[in-house]
Design an enzyme around this catalytic site. Structure first.
Site, PDB file in Angstrom:
ATOM      1  N   LYS A  52       0.846  -1.199   0.000  1.00 58.34           N
ATOM      2  CA  LYS A  52       0.000   0.000   0.000  1.00 58.34           C
ATOM      3  C   LYS A  52       0.879   1.247   0.000  1.00 58.34           C
ATOM      4  O   LYS A  52       0.606   2.221  -0.714  1.00 58.34           O
ATOM      5  CB  LYS A  52      -0.921   0.001   1.236  1.00 58.34           C
ATOM      6  CG  LYS A  52      -2.061  -1.002   1.131  1.00 58.34           C
ATOM      7  CD  LYS A  52      -2.783  -1.202   2.463  1.00 58.34           C
ATOM      8  CE  LYS A  52      -3.786  -2.344   2.352  1.00 58.34           C
ATOM      9  NZ  LYS A  52      -4.330  -2.774   3.645  1.00 58.34           N
ATOM     10  N   GLN A  96      -4.724  -1.839   9.840  1.00 61.30           N
ATOM     11  CA  GLN A  96      -4.530  -3.115   9.148  1.00 61.30           C
ATOM     12  C   GLN A  96      -5.077  -4.266   9.979  1.00 61.30           C
ATOM     13  O   GLN A  96      -4.794  -4.385  11.165  1.00 61.30           O
ATOM     14  CB  GLN A  96      -3.033  -3.315   8.851  1.00 61.30           C
ATOM     15  CG  GLN A  96      -2.718  -4.548   8.029  1.00 61.30           C
ATOM     16  CD  GLN A  96      -3.282  -4.514   6.615  1.00 61.30           C
ATOM     17  OE1 GLN A  96      -3.458  -3.446   6.020  1.00 61.30           O
ATOM     18  NE2 GLN A  96      -3.584  -5.671   6.069  1.00 61.30           N
ATOM     19  N   ASP A 119     -11.328   2.456   4.167  1.00 59.84           N
ATOM     20  CA  ASP A 119     -11.671   1.037   4.031  1.00 59.84           C
ATOM     21  C   ASP A 119     -13.177   0.841   3.842  1.00 59.84           C
ATOM     22  O   ASP A 119     -13.615  -0.213   3.400  1.00 59.84           O
ATOM     23  CB  ASP A 119     -11.274   0.279   5.313  1.00 59.84           C
ATOM     24  CG  ASP A 119      -9.964  -0.479   5.189  1.00 59.84           C
ATOM     25  OD1 ASP A 119      -9.642  -0.923   4.073  1.00 59.84           O
ATOM     26  OD2 ASP A 119      -9.269  -0.620   6.215  1.00 59.84           O
TER      27      ASP A 119
END
Ligand code: GUN
Length: 299
Positions: A52, A96, A119
């Site tokens: 990422k 994460q 997200d």
């Protein structure tokens, strides 16, 4: 023999588009900024976070990685998230997953400002998505839809079977594909571990999306001739021939499925790169949105 969809190539196209948008924002003095929190040292998570970070750098999005130790407490984690929530220079926040045992992931996701929730895991954003007025699109489901659209596969009217009911992929994807839109209007069935006779459903599907998290969930004989197969699975299997001792496989038995399908995505190189491209898109979106919703009095 199926056409193998090149997710890396499609993701590169999207990254170019995002890079142009970032340039436009920079011209207005806005530098999109993603903050990623990683707790502990799960090797797979470290790879994801590194990927990422690299993708952000490629398109000009600033990326900060906040590494917290394995024994971080929930209150320290929430305090770090709150700091980022109030930091005006940060537009997107991502925690994460998975978090180490003992930490409450749901509470962490829910404490991220919905305006920075790239997200799309926050209940407010899930609710908006469900109502067909999304603030952000969840990255992996959006990547799957983008693969279909950019490959020229019509979605409206199709019968789509999704195998897997996770909050990250199966459920939001079913929601998106059933919205009244030219990227939706499909008839969708969600199958899962308690579905009886999985083949009965997959055999009828125009499009099968495998997101079960288990290798070999779908094999060629479960598929309709000329269907489209999208494999969301990322599973590590032991491979003594590989340098690392393992290799990545999807949920679909590629060899048998590619003989039956018209189109298929590989693992790796299919959905994975598209997920990251969609995350970058959300970062740009977050950087262009107002800092507070109007009902909170603005900023
Ligand atoms: N771990 C695996 N996939 C994801 C994802 O899409 N978002 C976050 N935050 N963690 C993940």
């Amino acid at each position: 023999m199926a056409y193998i969809i090149d997710g890396k190539k499609l993701a590169a196209e999207i990254k170019q588009e995002v890079a142009q948008e970032v340039q436009g924002l920079m011209g207005k003095g806005i530098e999109p900024h993603l903050a990623v929190i990683i707790v502990g040292s799960d090797p797979a998570s470290q790879v994801y976070v590194r990927n990422k970070h690299k993708a952000c750098q490629e398109v000009g999005v600033r990326s900060s990685i906040i590494e917290l130790s394995e024994n971080t407490t929930q209150s320290v984690l929430l305090a770090r998230i709150e700091e980022l929530n109030t930091d005006k220079a940060v537009h997107g926040i991502l925690v994460q997953s998975p978090l180490p045992k003992g930490l409450d992931e749901q509470e962490a996701f829910q404490s991220i400002s919905p305006l920075k929730d790239v997200d799309c895991f926050h209940p407010e954003n899930v609710g908006l998505l469900t109502q067909g007025r999304p603030r952000f699109l969840p990255c992996t489901p959006a990547g799957v839809v983008e693969i279909l659209v950019r490959t020229g596969i019509e979605i409206p009217g199709k019968y789509i079977v999704i195998v897997g009911r996770s909050n990250i992929v199966g459920r939001p994807l079913a929601n998106m594909l059933t919205q009244k839109s030219d990227r939706g209007n499909a008839t969708v069935t969600i199958c899962h571990t308690r579905t009886r006779g999985l083949s009965y459903y997959t055999k009828q599907a125009d499009i099968v999306i495998a997101a079960a998290g288990s290798p070999g969930t779908i094999i060629g004989e479960m598929l309709n001739n000329n269907c489209v197969v999208v494999d969301v699975g990322v599973n590590r299997v032991e491979d003594p021939a590989a340098k690392s001792g393992f290799r990545l496989v999807g949920d679909v038995d590629f060899e048998s499925a590619e003989l039956v399908a018209s189109h298929i995505t590989p693992v790796p190189g299919g959905v994975g790169p598209m997920t990251i491209a969609m995350l970058l898109r959300n970062c740009v979106k977050a950087a262009t949105s107002p800092v507070s919703p109007p009902w909170q009095g603005g900023d």
